[in-house]
Write a protein that holds these residues in place. Structure first.
Motif, PDB file in Angstrom:
ATOM      1  N   LEU A   1       0.830  -1.201   0.000  1.00 53.60           N
ATOM      2  CA  LEU A   1       0.000   0.000   0.000  1.00 53.60           C
ATOM      3  C   LEU A   1       0.864   1.251   0.000  1.00 53.60           C
ATOM      4  CD1 LEU A   1      -2.727   1.443   0.186  1.00 53.60           C
ATOM      5  CD2 LEU A   1      -2.586   1.218   2.679  1.00 53.60           C
ATOM      6  N   ILE A   2       1.918   1.255   0.793  1.00 54.37           N
ATOM      7  CA  ILE A   2       2.808   2.422   0.844  1.00 54.37           C
ATOM      8  C   ILE A   2       3.397   2.710  -0.530  1.00 54.37           C
ATOM      9  CG2 ILE A   2       4.934   3.344   1.835  1.00 54.37           C
ATOM     10  CD1 ILE A   2       2.488   3.253   3.734  1.00 54.37           C
ATOM     11  N   ASP A   3       3.771   1.656  -1.258  1.00 56.46           N
ATOM     12  CA  ASP A   3       4.300   1.847  -2.609  1.00 56.46           C
ATOM     13  C   ASP A   3       3.251   2.492  -3.513  1.00 56.46           C
ATOM     14  OD1 ASP A   3       6.366   1.346  -4.717  1.00 56.46           O
ATOM     15  OD2 ASP A   3       4.776   0.070  -5.537  1.00 56.46           O
ATOM     16  N   LEU A   4       2.017   2.053  -3.405  1.00 57.00           N
ATOM     17  CA  LEU A   4       0.939   2.630  -4.216  1.00 57.00           C
ATOM     18  C   LEU A   4       0.681   4.090  -3.834  1.00 57.00           C
ATOM     19  CD1 LEU A   4      -1.482  -0.420  -4.147  1.00 57.00           C
ATOM     20  CD2 LEU A   4      -0.394   0.521  -6.202  1.00 57.00           C
ATOM     21  N   LEU A   5       0.746   4.402  -2.547  1.00 58.02           N
ATOM     22  CA  LEU A   5       0.544   5.781  -2.108  1.00 58.02           C
ATOM     23  C   LEU A   5       1.682   6.674  -2.567  1.00 58.02           C
ATOM     24  CD1 LEU A   5      -0.825   5.115   1.492  1.00 58.02           C
ATOM     25  CD2 LEU A   5      -2.132   5.679  -0.567  1.00 58.02           C
ATOM     26  N   ARG A   6       2.880   6.130  -2.585  1.00 56.22           N
ATOM     27  CA  ARG A   6       4.014   6.899  -3.124  1.00 56.22           C
ATOM     28  C   ARG A   6       3.825   7.156  -4.617  1.00 56.22           C
ATOM     29  NH1 ARG A   6       7.797   3.807   0.572  1.00 56.22           N
ATOM     30  NH2 ARG A   6       8.339   5.335   2.205  1.00 56.22           N
ATOM     31  N   GLN A   7       3.299   6.169  -5.329  1.00 56.75           N
ATOM     32  CA  GLN A   7       2.992   6.376  -6.743  1.00 56.75           C
ATOM     33  C   GLN A   7       1.985   7.510  -6.921  1.00 56.75           C
ATOM     34  OE1 GLN A   7       2.081   2.893  -9.214  1.00 56.75           O
ATOM     35  NE2 GLN A   7       3.036   1.575  -7.670  1.00 56.75           N
ATOM     36  N   ALA A   8       0.995   7.568  -6.036  1.00 63.82           N
ATOM     37  CA  ALA A   8      -0.002   8.632  -6.109  1.00 63.82           C
ATOM     38  C   ALA A   8       0.641   9.998  -5.908  1.00 63.82           C
ATOM     39  CB  ALA A   8      -1.089   8.401  -5.055  1.00 63.82           C
ATOM     40  N   ILE A   9       1.555  10.100  -4.962  1.00 58.76           N
ATOM     41  CA  ILE A   9       2.223  11.380  -4.705  1.00 58.76           C
ATOM     42  C   ILE A   9       3.123  11.760  -5.876  1.00 58.76           C
ATOM     43  CG2 ILE A   9       3.882  12.553  -3.203  1.00 58.76           C
ATOM     44  CD1 ILE A   9       2.721  10.909  -0.871  1.00 58.76           C
TER      45      ILE A   9
END
Length: 352
Positions: free
Chosen positions: A196-204
């Motif tokens: 999830l953290i990787d996906l949230l970093r992608q969003a940022i």
């Protein structure tokens, strides 16, 4: 002040839910042709109605009032409310939530009633925790309890934590700092939430590159709409929030334009942004356009104010209730309107 944030979160959830509901399950290619832009209510004679996203948020708020900071008490209260909510024949209830509700009626321990699912049910009702609570440790314990009651896949819990912390950040910060918020999520979810953290970093990163929320959703392979999988729902919802943290209208309409599970994604975004902009930041015509009973807009405002009073230790506070017969009658009408929309989708115009 938390009172305004709580009320803004509940009303923001309701407005996002009601605006997104007619678009649920429709692709972003077809929805403009079938319904038009999500700039007004299109559910029932230009009026909006809420679904399970808002109802669960209200039940969480009621349970927080009942529990008075006790996690076990919250679990008992929420499980009791969930059992009776299932009995009132809600339309469109998620499979995991329905199964856990049945398990509760069959006598399952609330701590073991959840089914292994990474659906977005826990995330849809998580923003209210962040809007209401100052104690992060208690907030996380309550989010976990809420999640595990219906979904025991840790992914569902991690998504809910990210949404709750987003609402808290939205409430507390005049200027949203995506990296500051993400740092708190990293600590809260631990190593288990690395995906999830990787996906949230992608969003940022997508946000920094100037991409729209629709473009970000497409980059995740969600060109036909955002699914109910929490690792699809939450990153796209977070992107919409970070793109328009102080503009409720744009944040909600942009997430609905992504298609798919539009009522839930818009409810999550509405709750997060609503916690920051408060009631005043939610378009008046959207608040006035919600046609609901017995969970009316005034009732939801009273619920938010009562929750704030309970957290401020203003004497003995009782949670606002709803008449179960009224809920059942309302749900029958709601089901009729949902069926109408279902049949309407069988007719042209068709999307790609």
């Amino acid at each position: 002040m938390n009172r305004e944030a709580i009320v803004g979160c509940i009303l923001g959830t309701a407005v996002g839910d009601a605006l997104g509901l007619p678009y649920e399950g429709i692709s972003p290619q077809r929805s403009p042709k079938l319904l038009g832009p999500p700039d007004r209510y299109r559910f029932f004679f230009r009026r909006g109605m809420i679904s399970d996203d808002t109802e669960h948020t209200c039940m969480v708020a009621q349970s927080l009032i009942d529990a008075n900071g006790d996690v076990a008490g919250f679990t008992r209260s929420f499980s009791r409310r969930l059992r009776w909510w299932i009995l009132a024949l809600p339309a469109g209830v998620g499979k995991a939530t329905a199964r856990s509700g049945i398990k509760l009626w069959l006598g399952a321990n609330p701590q073991r009633a959840g089914v292994f699912s990474a659906g977005n049910g826990p995330a849809m009702r998580a923003a209210i925790f962040g809007a209401a609570l100052d104690d992060v440790s208690l907030m996380l314990d309550l989010v976990r309890a809420s999640s595990r009651l219906t979904h025991c896949d840790p992914k569902a819990e991690y998504g809910a934590i990210a949404a709750a912390l987003a609402a808290k950040h939205s409430r507390d910060q005049e200027s949203v700092d995506a990296n500051l918020w993400l740092d708190k999520v990293v600590v809260a979810v631990g190593d288990g939430g690395a995906e999830l953290i990787d996906l949230l970093r992608q969003a940022i990163r997508s946000l920094d590159a100037g991409e729209t929320t629709t473009a970000f959703a497409e980059s995740l392979g969600l060109d036909r709409g955002v699914t109910g999988y929490t690792y699809h729902t939450v990153p796209v919802a977070i992107h919409a929030w970070l793109s328009h943290p102080n503009d409720f209208r744009r944040a909600v309409t942009r997430i609905i334009e992504c298609g798919g599970d539009a009522d839930t994604t818009a409810a999550i975004v509405g709750g997060i942004v609503g916690a920051g902009v408060r009631r005043e930041g939610i378009p008046t015509e959207w608040l006035d356009g919600i046609w609901e009973w017995p969970r009316s807009v005034p009732w939801m405002q009273r619920l938010g104010a009562t929750l704030a009073d309970s957290l401020d230790d203003v004497g003995l506070v009782k949670s606002p209730t709803v008449n179960p017969i009224a809920v059942l009658l309302r749900n029958l009408l709601f089901l009729f309107v949902v069926l109408f929309h279902g049949f309407r989708r069988l007719a042209p115009p068709y999307g790609q």
